[in-house]
Design an enzyme around this catalytic site. Sequence first.
Site, PDB file in Angstrom:
ATOM      1  N   ARG A  75      -6.795  18.976   3.606  1.00  0.00           N
ATOM      2  CA  ARG A  75      -7.483  19.342   2.353  1.00  0.00           C
ATOM      3  C   ARG A  75      -8.804  20.019   2.664  1.00  0.00           C
ATOM      4  O   ARG A  75      -9.508  19.636   3.591  1.00  0.00           O
ATOM      5  CB  ARG A  75      -7.744  18.083   1.516  1.00  0.00           C
ATOM      6  CG  ARG A  75      -6.525  17.616   0.742  1.00  0.00           C
ATOM      7  CD  ARG A  75      -6.778  16.282   0.074  1.00  0.00           C
ATOM      8  NE  ARG A  75      -6.151  15.196   0.815  1.00  0.00           N
ATOM      9  CZ  ARG A  75      -6.369  13.909   0.596  1.00  0.00           C
ATOM     10  NH1 ARG A  75      -7.204  13.546  -0.351  1.00  0.00           N
ATOM     11  NH2 ARG A  75      -5.747  13.001   1.304  1.00  0.00           N
ATOM     12  N   ARG A  89      -2.033  -1.531  -3.990  1.00  0.00           N
ATOM     13  CA  ARG A  89      -3.086  -0.518  -3.992  1.00  0.00           C
ATOM     14  C   ARG A  89      -2.687   0.569  -4.978  1.00  0.00           C
ATOM     15  O   ARG A  89      -1.574   1.076  -4.948  1.00  0.00           O
ATOM     16  CB  ARG A  89      -3.218   0.081  -2.608  1.00  0.00           C
ATOM     17  CG  ARG A  89      -4.242   1.177  -2.591  1.00  0.00           C
ATOM     18  CD  ARG A  89      -4.262   1.878  -1.280  1.00  0.00           C
ATOM     19  NE  ARG A  89      -5.203   2.973  -1.334  1.00  0.00           N
ATOM     20  CZ  ARG A  89      -5.255   3.917  -0.412  1.00  0.00           C
ATOM     21  NH1 ARG A  89      -4.426   3.877   0.611  1.00  0.00           N
ATOM     22  NH2 ARG A  89      -6.127   4.879  -0.518  1.00  0.00           N
ATOM     23  N   GLU A 103      -8.077  -2.137   4.581  1.00  0.00           N
ATOM     24  CA  GLU A 103      -7.846  -2.075   3.145  1.00  0.00           C
ATOM     25  C   GLU A 103      -6.896  -3.179   2.699  1.00  0.00           C
ATOM     26  O   GLU A 103      -7.040  -3.746   1.622  1.00  0.00           O
ATOM     27  CB  GLU A 103      -7.277  -0.701   2.761  1.00  0.00           C
ATOM     28  CG  GLU A 103      -8.313   0.394   2.891  1.00  0.00           C
ATOM     29  CD  GLU A 103      -7.708   1.785   2.833  1.00  0.00           C
ATOM     30  OE1 GLU A 103      -8.048   2.533   1.919  1.00  0.00           O
ATOM     31  OE2 GLU A 103      -6.897   2.117   3.713  1.00  0.00           O
ATOM     32  N   HIS A 135     -11.013   6.147  -2.212  1.00  0.00           N
ATOM     33  CA  HIS A 135     -11.247   5.376  -0.977  1.00  0.00           C
ATOM     34  C   HIS A 135     -12.191   4.192  -1.233  1.00  0.00           C
ATOM     35  O   HIS A 135     -12.808   3.683  -0.305  1.00  0.00           O
ATOM     36  CB  HIS A 135     -11.915   6.227   0.124  1.00  0.00           C
ATOM     37  CG  HIS A 135     -10.989   7.171   0.823  1.00  0.00           C
ATOM     38  ND1 HIS A 135     -11.413   8.381   1.308  1.00  0.00           N
ATOM     39  CD2 HIS A 135      -9.676   7.086   1.119  1.00  0.00           C
ATOM     40  CE1 HIS A 135     -10.406   9.004   1.885  1.00  0.00           C
ATOM     41  NE2 HIS A 135      -9.323   8.237   1.779  1.00  0.00           N
ATOM     42  N   ASN A 189       0.857  -1.172   0.000  1.00  0.00           N
ATOM     43  CA  ASN A 189       0.000   0.000   0.000  1.00  0.00           C
ATOM     44  C   ASN A 189       0.900   1.231   0.000  1.00  0.00           C
ATOM     45  O   ASN A 189       1.491   1.585   1.011  1.00  0.00           O
ATOM     46  CB  ASN A 189      -0.887  -0.038   1.252  1.00  0.00           C
ATOM     47  CG  ASN A 189      -1.892   1.092   1.270  1.00  0.00           C
ATOM     48  OD1 ASN A 189      -1.796   2.045   0.503  1.00  0.00           O
ATOM     49  ND2 ASN A 189      -2.870   0.992   2.168  1.00  0.00           N
TER      50      ASN A 189
END
Length: 608
Positions: A221, A71, A369, A160, A12
Amino acid sequence: MEGLPVNILVINCGSSSVKYALFDGHGKMVKSGKRERLGRQSEQRAQTHQQAVASIMDDIAAFSIDAVGHRVVHGGLDCQQSMLIDEAVLAAIEKHIPDAPMHNPFSLAAIHAAKNNLPDVPHVAVFDTAFHSKMPRRATQYAIDQDIATRFGIRRFGFHGISHEYAAGIAAQFLERPIDELRLITLHLGNGASACAVEFGRSSETSMGNTPLEGLVMGTRSGDVDAGVLLTLLRSGEFTVEELDELLNQQSGLAGLSGLGNDLREIELAAAEGNDRARLAINVFAHRARKYIGAYAAAMGGVDAIVFTGGIGENSASMRARILQRLEFLGAVLDDDLNRDAMVANDQDFAVITTERSRVEAIVVKTNEELMIAKETQKVVSESQAIAPKPIPIAISARHCHLTKETFATLFGEDATPTVYRELSQPGQYACEQRVNLIGPRNRIDNVRVLGPLRSVDQIEISRTDEFKLGVDAPVRDSGNIRGSAPITLEGPKGRMHLSEGLICARRHIHMHPDDAATYQVNDKDEVAIAIKGGVRDLIFGDVLIRVKDSYALEMHIDTDEANAAELSRASQGDLRVPDIDDDLNDDSCVTATDAQAVVVDVVKRLK
Ligand code: ADP
């Protein structure tokens, strides 16, 4: 599981870190680790992503790796599902570098490094965008000039996806309902944050858009900002494009609002001590998330559960409480004690935080994940290794007769014997030169081919269309089962013969050698469904009888009506090749079984 990957390495890759996890064949994580602060120019002797992957390989040198899952943040429309990494997939990841400049270049570097170290195992890319790739157009399009949108590839992708899909799956498990019956809202609240409307198992709306900047308030963000603000700032002349990028991606969100950095824990502490900007940051974050929940409930026409995940979603009870306040009208009633005590860990991967009377459940799910990527990798690899079903050749049987010695003599004379016109594909079977006329109550059909060798019972096989023409009602029957079937009159050059029974519409069937039956795992007299694919009109035939005998060659027999329904004719194009059909097959007056070439056919279902 033989033939399936056993140890799966998941890589990842973030913009400044590479995390890895190693799973065994049961989905159990056996080792994990992280390399951070990669590639920063300000850092002396900073590792690159390639070096990080190489050192991860040292960590796991003791394990044999069977497959690697990577990923990848942005796969765009080229990669709408997890894929085995080949040149085309690498090119697609590269193509989307401008859309995900902080992620895709590093993913590519990590993939190359991992492939160099493990060149002989399959590498699979699992995309953050894939889960959202089926969003309806109304959710993917911005209301801007469509020509410009097309030219610049401006549409909403969403990110996501791996986490949203995982969290939705766990929620469905908890609710003990199939995911395709559920309307879920998943909130992945970490440093990056996004909401997703998971409608009947699919993402139908999500808050991140063309880039991971849109939507919720995040660590650094901004999430949603009036696009006019960017114009104002640009017009001021005080910002370059890079500086605006930095402002919106690095200096906004919780960090920008609070002035205290992006760690919610510190912001919560400061807020508790009365820091006004910290309170503002928390309130804007919660308000934005609540606004999205309401919007998604409306967009889906209801909601069954709200799912929290990600560092903030999993750990901050106070943020969850703020987000869920005033949602009673939707049916979500928070249980303060459950919420405060909710703990999720790998062995306890969800917790409910709403009261028993709550119509809409709120659930905290520990995101995983890496496990999701491992499962996807396993799926892609095993699918790529699955043996494609062996195609079954199809023979189209035109109308024809099997005759007894006596009937043959009546029609063709005492001394006549069947003469071979053409060998058929079933061993020992042949089409004869001899033909007969069928005479029905309404009409006659001439020149119907006799098949050899002669049999112990008369059996005349016609299609439904022939029945209408003759004016008879023939039952659909297995070959040989003619008791109580329709009567018909046969006419030959030397005489006529009235059969009180023997006229049937042959049931579609497949001849198989026992070895073929073993391949398809079927038995004599099984019924199966057969898919005919790749042609102009794909078709699935049900009620196809399996007939197994040592003397049989693999072949499916259908009649001309059935062949026409699937457009299996000489005119067929594409994958369907039926070259060698007897020229007179399509001639109404002809009769013979004919051996059409193999077409792509799968056994799709066993019915017995
Ligand atoms: P990433 O998106 O980088 O994977 P995470 O999912 O780990 O990030 O989430 C990081 C965020 O979770 C940080 O803002 C952090 O402050 C927040 N977080 C983690 N633990 C807690 C906690 N106990 N209380 C409040 N916030 C927390």
